[in-house]
Design a protein around this motif. Structure first.
Motif, PDB file in Angstrom:
ATOM      1  N   ARG A 111      37.859  42.942  50.810  1.00 14.59           N
ATOM      2  CA  ARG A 111      38.329  42.978  49.418  1.00 14.59           C
ATOM      3  C   ARG A 111      37.861  41.712  48.715  1.00 14.59           C
ATOM      4  NH1 ARG A 111      43.370  43.639  50.378  1.00 14.59           N
ATOM      5  NH2 ARG A 111      43.389  45.910  50.206  1.00 14.59           N
ATOM      6  N   ILE A 112      37.047  41.886  47.691  1.00 12.58           N
ATOM      7  CA  ILE A 112      36.435  40.768  46.965  1.00 12.58           C
ATOM      8  C   ILE A 112      37.102  40.637  45.602  1.00 12.58           C
ATOM      9  CG2 ILE A 112      34.282  39.821  46.072  1.00 12.58           C
ATOM     10  CD1 ILE A 112      34.196  40.126  49.062  1.00 12.58           C
ATOM     11  N   SER A 113      37.441  39.398  45.235  1.00 14.45           N
ATOM     12  CA  SER A 113      38.013  39.137  43.913  1.00 14.45           C
ATOM     13  C   SER A 113      37.597  37.743  43.460  1.00 14.45           C
ATOM     14  CB  SER A 113      39.539  39.260  43.958  1.00 14.45           C
ATOM     15  OG  SER A 113      40.095  38.294  44.846  1.00 14.45           O
ATOM     16  N   GLY A 114      37.945  37.428  42.226  1.00  9.32           N
ATOM     17  CA  GLY A 114      37.612  36.109  41.693  1.00  9.32           C
ATOM     18  C   GLY A 114      38.415  35.804  40.445  1.00  9.32           C
ATOM     19  N   ASP A 290      33.603  28.122  45.438  1.00  9.59           N
ATOM     20  CA  ASP A 290      34.736  27.995  46.356  1.00  9.59           C
ATOM     21  C   ASP A 290      35.229  29.378  46.752  1.00  9.59           C
ATOM     22  OD1 ASP A 290      37.160  26.839  47.636  1.00  9.59           O
ATOM     23  OD2 ASP A 290      38.154  27.821  45.935  1.00  9.59           O
ATOM     24  N   CYS A 291      35.360  29.602  48.051  1.00 17.99           N
ATOM     25  CA  CYS A 291      35.875  30.872  48.567  1.00 17.99           C
ATOM     26  C   CYS A 291      37.174  30.610  49.322  1.00 17.99           C
ATOM     27  CB  CYS A 291      34.855  31.533  49.499  1.00 17.99           C
ATOM     28  SG  CYS A 291      35.417  33.132  50.150  1.00 17.99           S
ATOM     29  N   THR A 292      38.206  31.341  48.954  1.00 16.93           N
ATOM     30  CA  THR A 292      39.464  31.325  49.701  1.00 16.93           C
ATOM     31  C   THR A 292      39.512  32.593  50.542  1.00 16.93           C
ATOM     32  OG1 THR A 292      40.559  30.113  47.918  1.00 16.93           O
ATOM     33  CG2 THR A 292      41.963  31.159  49.567  1.00 16.93           C
ATOM     34  N   ILE A 293      39.598  32.431  51.856  1.00 21.22           N
ATOM     35  CA  ILE A 293      39.556  33.557  52.790  1.00 21.22           C
ATOM     36  C   ILE A 293      40.941  33.787  53.374  1.00 21.22           C
ATOM     37  CG2 ILE A 293      38.480  34.478  54.874  1.00 21.22           C
ATOM     38  CD1 ILE A 293      36.144  32.637  54.438  1.00 21.22           C
ATOM     39  N   MET A 325      38.477  37.856  50.148  1.00 26.11           N
ATOM     40  CA  MET A 325      37.689  36.700  49.717  1.00 26.11           C
ATOM     41  C   MET A 325      37.847  36.540  48.211  1.00 26.11           C
ATOM     42  SD  MET A 325      34.249  37.477  51.990  1.00 26.11           S
ATOM     43  CE  MET A 325      33.682  35.793  52.085  1.00 26.11           C
ATOM     44  N   HIS A 326      38.405  35.400  47.806  1.00 23.12           N
ATOM     45  CA  HIS A 326      38.633  35.109  46.390  1.00 23.12           C
ATOM     46  C   HIS A 326      37.692  33.990  45.963  1.00 23.12           C
ATOM     47  CE1 HIS A 326      40.935  34.945  42.645  1.00 23.12           C
ATOM     48  NE2 HIS A 326      40.839  33.628  42.727  1.00 23.12           N
TER      49      HIS A 326
END
Length: 428
Positions: A111-114, A290-293, A325-326
């Motif tokens: 699931r990908i977001s931002g 920056d990726c928050t997992i 992954m944000h």
């Protein structure tokens, strides 16, 4: 360094996409058979077959890729530009390897977001695959949950609109340099190995960054092609290691010593390495991504490395229910890279924001996200748009992985033909 918390709650099986409520501190740890994702999907015989198949595919592919690297080493003495281009090609092969390995042995929802800072840069194509529109040169930072974090980040480089999975550079601990086959291969890939002694690491890092800042003509340089900067994704885990009970204790100890608040779901980050990298690349890199997992299936207070081991994920059929992954980005010009104290405060502030994101994830099963960040091909109308892309790790073509075996296979074929020609000339 890392942080600490109370003893984790008793693990429970979860059947929904969200997290469960907190359990009392000090509750007993789970037993080996009390897994939050339930019993293994595969029995002992199937697990054995999966282990054998995984070993054959992974180790065999690594050998082919490393032999392909060795075949290209003479280029270093003939044309360094062509050598670097060839090594980037073999690095693409390893990106394909981790992509197919994950698809076949550990399929799961991604699931990908931002947030708004990456507006329009996360794209889902009509076939459901992910395509990100990130720059071909950037510094990438991420929290470090489990050992496989870097696999998913390498896959993200593979999905970039201008594929950069052949130009990803990872900062690693020095001991990995001596792992058979993998260690020499990573050295040829230009990865940076750190001894965690800054006096020694600084010069090593500066040398590598100068290489990454230099211009190359690329392949076929004999055609007088203009030298230009190669793509570069420099991956840094500022925490220095993955989250565990021991690293959390060390983080809490440091927080107490420095009289600062500890984090709940991460390890307090270090800023020295990132600051130095940004100082050295400030003229060639505009953004830090920056990726928050987060991995669904880790109860609050537990650690991913204890839940998602190599055995459980790849062999028992118990991968995370979803990998989340944000994404955010920050302009380098807005980061205080010339002030050590301000840089550390900036770093910790970003990690506190990530801690809040992880807290929301544990409550709801998803990160807070912006609709502006994503575009879904043939997706719903504006009124029904979702801020999440649900996809999976997979290559663009089912047969794309065969590229990994092409250089060595071609070399063997040429060598065989040459031997036959020599035999005929000598009348054997």
């Amino acid at each position: 360094m890392s942080q600490t918390g109370s003893e984790g709650p008793r693990l429970r099986k979860q059947t929904d996409t969200g997290s469960k409520a907190d359990l009392p501190n000090g509750a007993p740890k789970s037993t080996k058979d009390d897994h939050p994702l339930g019993p293994p999907q595969f029995g002992a015989l199937m697990q054995l077959l999966r282990i054998v198949g995984f070993a054959i595919y992974f180790l065999g592919s690594c050998l082919f890729i490393h032999f392909a690297q060795i075949l290209g080493t003479p280029l270093y003495f003939l044309s360094k530009d062509d050598f670097y281009a060839y090594m980037a090609l073999t690095k693409q092969y390893f990106g394909l390897l981790v992509t197919t390995m994950t698809q076949w042995w550990s399929p799961t929802l991604v699931r990908i977001s931002g947030d708004k800072s990456v507006a329009g840069q996360l794209h889902q194509e009509a076939d459901g695959s992910l395509r990100v529109h990130f720059p071909d040169r950037l510094v990438l930072i991420a929290n470090h949950q489990i050992y496989t974090d870097w696999l998913y980040l390498w896959w993200i480089a593979y999905t970039n609109s201008t594929p950069t999975h052949g130009h990803i550079y990872i900062i690693l601990k020095e001991s990995l340099k001596w792992v058979p086959i993998i260690g020499p291969a990573m050295q040829l890939y230009g990865f940076v190995f750190m001894a965690r002694r800054w006096a020694k690491d600084q010069e090593r890092l500066r040398y590598r960054l100068q290489k990454l800042n230099s211009r190359h003509a690329g392949p076929l340089s004999g055609e007088q092609r203009e030298a230009q900067l190669d793509p570069m994704w420099l991956l840094i885990f500022p925490e220095g290691t993955n989250l565990s009970a021991n690293t959390r204790k060390a983080s809490a100890k440091f927080a107490a010593k420095s009289e600062s608040a500890d984090l709940k779901h991460q390890i307090l980050p270090r800023s020295t390495g990132l600051q130095f990298c940004l100082q050295e690349t400030r003229d060639t890199v505009d953004y830090v991504y920056d990726c928050t997992i987060a991995y669904e299936g880790i109860p609050r207070g537990e650690y991913g490395q204890d839940i998602f081991s190599l055995r459980s994920v790849y062999f028992q059929g118990r991968p995370p229910k979803s990998v989340n992954m944000h994404w955010r980005r920050f302009a380098v010009k807005d980061i205080p890279i010339d002030d050590k104290d301000a840089m550390y405060e900036w770093m910790v502030a970003r990690w506190r924001e990530k801690d809040e994101l992880l807290d929301k994830f544990l409550e709801t099963g998803k990160f807070p996200a912006s609709v502006e960040a994503v575009h879904i091909e043939n997706g719903p109308d504006d009124a029904f748009k979702t801020p999440y892309i649900n996809t999976e790790v997979k290559p663009r073509s089912p047969l794309e992985f065969l590229q990994m075996f092409a250089p060595v296979s071609a070399a063997v074929l040429v060598a065989r033909i040459a031997v036959q020609l020599v035999d005929r000339l000598l009348g054997r």
